[in-house]
Scaffold this active site. Sequence first.
Site, PDB file in Angstrom:
ATOM      1  N   CYS B  85       0.836  -1.204   0.000  1.00  0.00           N
ATOM      2  CA  CYS B  85       0.000   0.000   0.000  1.00  0.00           C
ATOM      3  C   CYS B  85       0.874   1.259   0.000  1.00  0.00           C
ATOM      4  O   CYS B  85       1.566   1.520  -0.968  1.00  0.00           O
ATOM      5  CB  CYS B  85      -0.973  -0.024   1.181  1.00  0.00           C
ATOM      6  N   HIS B 186      -4.069  -4.853   0.060  1.00  0.00           N
ATOM      7  CA  HIS B 186      -3.575  -5.389   1.329  1.00  0.00           C
ATOM      8  C   HIS B 186      -3.621  -6.910   1.326  1.00  0.00           C
ATOM      9  O   HIS B 186      -4.651  -7.490   1.671  1.00  0.00           O
ATOM     10  CB  HIS B 186      -4.407  -4.840   2.487  1.00  0.00           C
ATOM     11  N   GLU B 188      -2.437  -8.877   3.394  1.00  0.00           N
ATOM     12  CA  GLU B 188      -2.681  -9.361   4.766  1.00  0.00           C
ATOM     13  C   GLU B 188      -4.163  -9.341   5.118  1.00  0.00           C
ATOM     14  O   GLU B 188      -4.579  -9.892   6.129  1.00  0.00           O
ATOM     15  CB  GLU B 188      -1.867  -8.542   5.770  1.00  0.00           C
TER      16      GLU B 188
END
Lengths: 261, 205
Positions: B85, B186, B188
Amino acid sequence: MYKRRLIPILFFRNGWMVRSQQFKIHQIIGDPYSHVERMKEWDVDELVILDISTDQNITHNRKDYKIKPVENILELIRKLSIESHMPLTFGGNIKNINDIETIICNGADKVAINTITNTNPNIITESAKIFGRQAIVSSIDYKIVEGKAIAFSDKGRIMLEEDPIELGKRLEGLGAGEILLQSIDNDGEARGYNYEIINNLVDSVSIPVIACSGAGNKFHILDCFNKTRAEAIAAGNIFHFTENAYPIFKAFLKINRSDIR
Amino acid sequence: MKKKLALINMGIGNINSVFNALVRLNYKPYIVEDGKSLLKYSPTHIILPGVGAVGEALNSLEKKQFIMALNDLVIKKSVFFLGICLGMQILAKTCEEFKVYNALGWIEGNVKRLLNNNLSLPHMGWNTIKISSGNSFLKNINNEDMYFAHTNVMYCEKSVEIGKTYYGTNFTSIVKKKNILGIQSHPEKSGRIGELFLQNFYDQN
């Protein structure tokens, strides 16, 4: 293709998850950890947890419940962040920037703020500068009073002077990254969303809007996707009372729309 | 060779999400707080997670002496690097947010507000990454949905773009240049496919 989100909202109150009706009636629906566990299994697009606790000390501990209330909500956020990859918004009872930092550092991706904005509107600007505006969700609660929509704060207890649309524009100007729109009248009533207010807000701001309040069945949700331009649609109670509601609704929405994940 | 994964803490925002995702994959990320300890740790892989504002981020990287250390490890010693990001955005020459900042300049490009024909910004939620060029960083990843939360994007040379996303217009969502990888979404927060992306990065030798 950009997907519009379907977002479950969990209401946390004094140690338990509750269902909410018109912001006034709250029934305990169980242990926060098992609710969060279910959200993980459902692989939800995003999760919102709102802390609507009133007592600072949780003394309530009924003997007929085998499970204890959750005393530290931060622990719940941490556990979620450790075990799952769901994007998480946490809101409620936020008093200052330190609270925002604590919540984000414990694993929430975004915070939702409302009441504090009335006395300290700059908190939005300042926190957006530090955490990025994508992390700051402004929550707007409104009610129809004498035929006009009016915004409320403090869990529906304080009537403000602005209508939700004017307020939304002002919050965007201050730096909010997203708006969570809740209708106090429709909360827990299961009679559908207020499409008009949702569309008015969506057309007046250029940040995403999460429309909430009113879902009573899967058709209400599909209607809200069809009739409004809200980027995301949220619901609370409905996910608690139908077996596997989220995956079932998602499958139904996907048959009808291509912009669903 | 034993793998050593460093996770850079700029001190702003939440690095726990990335840390926890790496731990779920059974990796042992080592959180570094400044450039000196990064050099001392001598990692084989570096991840720079980034949420927050670009000015704050660059300030913090400078103040904590990360910039020198990163230039040494990633550019001179070719240590594998992943920017997530905001961590991807600061790879560019310049970043615009309130004003123009000089960033790391590893990639020819500049970062500014996504021009997308009046769709809402931030670009928030799930969107598809279209893989435009396959390579070992993207093994078993095809056109997949990932989670985004950003307002700015990198406008860069097309030769480094290996993934793109449509939100009113196409923008670069994954860049790769030699040992350097950047992703706008993202991983994650993006379920199984996000894990696969992190795995592919860690598997680089």
